[in-house]
Design a protein around this motif. Structure first.
Motif, PDB file in Angstrom:
ATOM      1  N   GLN A 241      17.642  39.223  31.310  1.00  0.00           N
ATOM      2  CA  GLN A 241      18.352  40.013  30.311  1.00  0.00           C
ATOM      3  C   GLN A 241      17.660  41.370  30.083  1.00  0.00           C
ATOM      4  O   GLN A 241      18.294  42.352  29.736  1.00  0.00           O
ATOM      5  CB  GLN A 241      18.403  39.184  29.030  1.00  0.00           C
ATOM      6  CG  GLN A 241      18.837  39.897  27.787  1.00  0.00           C
ATOM      7  CD  GLN A 241      17.976  39.477  26.617  1.00  0.00           C
ATOM      8  OE1 GLN A 241      17.816  38.292  26.367  1.00  0.00           O
ATOM      9  NE2 GLN A 241      17.414  40.431  25.900  1.00  0.00           N
TER      10      GLN A 241
ATOM     11  N   GLN B 128      23.767  33.884  25.576  1.00  0.00           N
ATOM     12  CA  GLN B 128      24.987  34.165  26.347  1.00  0.00           C
ATOM     13  C   GLN B 128      25.483  35.600  26.149  1.00  0.00           C
ATOM     14  O   GLN B 128      25.845  36.275  27.119  1.00  0.00           O
ATOM     15  CB  GLN B 128      26.081  33.144  25.994  1.00  0.00           C
ATOM     16  CG  GLN B 128      27.360  33.259  26.819  1.00  0.00           C
ATOM     17  CD  GLN B 128      27.145  33.070  28.336  1.00  0.00           C
ATOM     18  OE1 GLN B 128      26.268  32.323  28.766  1.00  0.00           O
ATOM     19  NE2 GLN B 128      27.924  33.775  29.145  1.00  0.00           N
TER      20      GLN B 128
ATOM     21  N   GLU C 121      25.735  38.414  29.224  1.00  0.00           N
ATOM     22  CA  GLU C 121      27.035  39.020  29.559  1.00  0.00           C
ATOM     23  C   GLU C 121      26.951  40.544  29.470  1.00  0.00           C
ATOM     24  O   GLU C 121      27.478  41.255  30.318  1.00  0.00           O
ATOM     25  CB  GLU C 121      28.124  38.486  28.625  1.00  0.00           C
ATOM     26  CG  GLU C 121      28.598  37.105  29.060  1.00  0.00           C
ATOM     27  CD  GLU C 121      29.595  36.486  28.088  1.00  0.00           C
ATOM     28  OE1 GLU C 121      30.068  37.178  27.169  1.00  0.00           O
ATOM     29  OE2 GLU C 121      29.884  35.285  28.266  1.00  0.00           O
ATOM     30  N   LYS C 122      26.265  41.027  28.440  1.00  0.00           N
ATOM     31  CA  LYS C 122      26.127  42.474  28.256  1.00  0.00           C
ATOM     32  C   LYS C 122      25.349  43.080  29.436  1.00  0.00           C
ATOM     33  O   LYS C 122      25.771  44.068  30.038  1.00  0.00           O
ATOM     34  CB  LYS C 122      25.402  42.744  26.925  1.00  0.00           C
ATOM     35  CG  LYS C 122      25.244  44.187  26.559  1.00  0.00           C
ATOM     36  CD  LYS C 122      24.782  44.330  25.103  1.00  0.00           C
ATOM     37  CE  LYS C 122      24.575  45.772  24.702  1.00  0.00           C
ATOM     38  NZ  LYS C 122      23.384  46.396  25.283  1.00  0.00           N
TER      39      LYS C 122
ATOM     40  N   ALA D 213      24.896  41.845  32.434  1.00  0.00           N
ATOM     41  CA  ALA D 213      25.672  41.733  33.681  1.00  0.00           C
ATOM     42  C   ALA D 213      26.745  42.815  33.737  1.00  0.00           C
ATOM     43  O   ALA D 213      26.938  43.454  34.781  1.00  0.00           O
ATOM     44  CB  ALA D 213      26.292  40.342  33.793  1.00  0.00           C
ATOM     45  N   ALA D 214      27.409  43.072  32.620  1.00  0.00           N
ATOM     46  CA  ALA D 214      28.460  44.100  32.583  1.00  0.00           C
ATOM     47  C   ALA D 214      27.851  45.476  32.876  1.00  0.00           C
ATOM     48  O   ALA D 214      28.449  46.294  33.581  1.00  0.00           O
ATOM     49  CB  ALA D 214      29.153  44.096  31.233  1.00  0.00           C
TER      50      ALA D 214
ATOM     51  N   ILE E  34      27.263  38.494  37.188  1.00  0.00           N
ATOM     52  CA  ILE E  34      27.792  37.675  36.091  1.00  0.00           C
ATOM     53  C   ILE E  34      26.621  37.196  35.224  1.00  0.00           C
ATOM     54  O   ILE E  34      25.491  37.073  35.702  1.00  0.00           O
ATOM     55  CB  ILE E  34      28.621  36.458  36.562  1.00  0.00           C
ATOM     56  CG1 ILE E  34      27.774  35.503  37.418  1.00  0.00           C
ATOM     57  CG2 ILE E  34      29.878  36.898  37.308  1.00  0.00           C
ATOM     58  CD1 ILE E  34      28.420  34.124  37.606  1.00  0.00           C
ATOM     59  N   GLY E  35      26.914  36.931  33.959  1.00  0.00           N
ATOM     60  CA  GLY E  35      25.888  36.453  33.043  1.00  0.00           C
ATOM     61  C   GLY E  35      26.098  34.980  32.724  1.00  0.00           C
ATOM     62  O   GLY E  35      27.187  34.582  32.316  1.00  0.00           O
TER      63      GLY E  35
ATOM     64  N   SER F 220      24.080  31.877  30.593  1.00  0.00           N
ATOM     65  CA  SER F 220      22.900  31.530  29.803  1.00  0.00           C
ATOM     66  C   SER F 220      22.356  30.179  30.239  1.00  0.00           C
ATOM     67  O   SER F 220      23.111  29.275  30.609  1.00  0.00           O
ATOM     68  CB  SER F 220      23.244  31.511  28.312  1.00  0.00           C
ATOM     69  OG  SER F 220      24.225  30.555  28.067  1.00  0.00           O
TER      70      SER F 220
END
Ligand code: NAI
Length: 243
Positions: free
Chosen positions: A14, A39, A43-44, A46-47, A54-55, A57
């Motif tokens: 992360q 999570q 996601e943040k 990965a974006a 992709i994210g 957790s």
């Protein structure tokens, strides 16, 4: 180097060194699984890294989380070619003051976590007859360090795990190596006191901290086809600190 059609899972990605590793893999066309505790955060990240990331957790200390992580990565990308065991924590204090909780938490995350993730990856990679595993150890796993009995023991343990896994998996086309970073500029080291930072810097022949990208470069090399004949090795990335 090109990682087109290769899928990599980076634990603890992360932020910090793990994130830099994930970014460099994505820049060389890999499918990237950003894995960390939260999570929303994965996601943040990965974006921000791009469309091939992709994210997911997962807590590396939970075998259920890890099995789920690999199942979802395979569902999305079909295979997992590269694993980077990067998730890690530090709970520093002098050994005589260190309580059992600090010892257990650090050993659990840094060493048992890497064992559980490696074991899960190994099953898949042995079937694929291909895999690259890179463990993020530390220079203090080679040298020891005042205030880091738990952390240095976990990172030394990771080197033992690296060599055993390298021997057990070699016949199946899976290489296992470690890098041992020195003083790298991340949130983990920004938490150190100014005096500790100064003390560390004065012992580094190159007279500066390393950047997360400089750790990523060595990790990507070890994951590449160019490093196919390297296994069971530890590369120090420390500006000469451990010489
Ligand atoms: P960091 O603290 O910035 O990042 C570590 C990441 O691991 C965090 O995002 C954290 O949420 C995640 N994490 C912690 N426990 C986890 C768990 N149970 N499951 C999943 N994720 C978990 O640290 P930094 O500096 O980026 O370090 C990355 C790795 O490099 C660690 O293993 C650290 O020990 C190692 N290292 C760092 C050095 C440095 O100078 N920063 C030097 C040598 C090694």
């Amino acid at each position: 180097m090109d990682f087109t059609d290769r899928t990599v899972i980076v634990t603890g990605s992360q932020r910090g060194i793990g994130r830099a590793i994930a970014e460099e893999f994505a820049a060389l066309n890999a499918n990237v699984v950003v894995c960390d505790l939260d999570q929303g955060a994965v996601e943040k990240t990965a974006a921000e890294i791009g469309p091939r990331a992709i994210g997911l957790s997962a807590n590396v200390v939970s075998i259920e989380d890890i099995e789920n992580l690999f199942a979802r990565a395979v569902e999305k990308f079909g295979r997992v070619d590269i694993l980077v065991n990067n998730a890690g924590i530090a709970r520093d204090t002098l050994m005589v003051r260190m309580d059992e909780k600090d010892w257990d938490q650090v050993l659990d995350t840094n060493l048992k976590g890497a064992f559980l993730v490696t074991k899960t990856a190994a099953r898949l990679m042995m079937k694929q007859r291909y895999g690259r595993i890179i463990n993020i150890s530390s220079v203090v796993g080679l040298t020891g360090n005042v205030g880091q009995a738990n952390y240095s023991a976990s990172k030394a343990g990771l080197i033992g795990l690296t060599k055993t896994a390298a021997k057990e998996l070699a016949s199946r086309g899976v290489t296992v190596n470690a890098v041992a970073p020195g003083f790298i500029d991340t949130d983990m080291t920004r938490a150190l006191s100014e005096a500790t930072r100064e003390g560390l810097l004065s012992g580094i022949p190159l007279k500066r901290p390393g950047a997360p990208k400089e750790v990523a470069s060595a990790v990507l090399f070890l994951a590449s086809d160019q490093a196919a004949y390297i296994t069971g090795q530890v590369i120090a990335i420390d500006g000469g600190l451990s010489m």
